[in-house]
Design an enzyme around this catalytic site. Sequence first.
Site: not given
Length: 259
Positions: A29, A127, A125, A123
């Site tokens: 990303e 998102d 996280d 990542d």
Amino acid sequence: GALELSGLPGKLADCQIGKQEGTELFIVEGDSAGGSAKQGRNRANQAVLPLRGKILNTYVEDINLKKNGNGNGNGSDLRTKALAKMISSNEIVTLINALGLDPKSQEIDLKDLRYGKIIIMTDADVDGSHIRALLLTFFNNNPFNKLIENGHIYLAQPPLFKINKGLKGIYIKDEKELESYIVKNNKDLKKNSKDYLKKLEFEKSKMNIQRFKGLGEMNPEELWNTTLNPQTRNLLQVQYSKNLKKDQDLIHTLMGSDV
């Protein structure tokens, strides 16, 4: 028109080996993670494709799934809708081109696939999890689900924490693993005791813990050691479970129009 792009997308940093066997494509990303990945990878067999932002949700609602719960609607109609949706997104057309496949064909020939492993590297996280779910929704569409069925799709497992001990760094996958690490190294820390959480926080405060907000925060060497290097990384292979209806119901619940 958009599909007649010749050659490979410009954002793709390709690998040197031109055959499927032994090669890997990392879908990352954003450009910051893409930059670290491009520098840290093994150029011979690892390619990197950065995607911008969140890709389109390509899930197409099967009307019959709602009516009678078995989703045996008009297959070609669904296929046309899914295709129209996929083609409307530049990022997805870029991804299909990078894989060496033709989005228009009803069936894909796995011999055309340019990489042996397709690794989703987002990542650690919320998102990142969302982007991963969107990419898996895309790969679940016919005919790309053949890639999941044949074991080509993987998830990278980048660490969320690094504990610095002098010159040495210990990488930790997530909160749960961090807790286990602290408990293991503190014999007097009893898991169900009253002041367990207080003690846990105290032990954390004594450590030099670095939290990675995203892959872009790792330098190329760290990214290689934790996430890219086949000797030290931890990959998860994406597979359908034995109950395919359950899998599809889950995707319908999470990615359908009535979430």
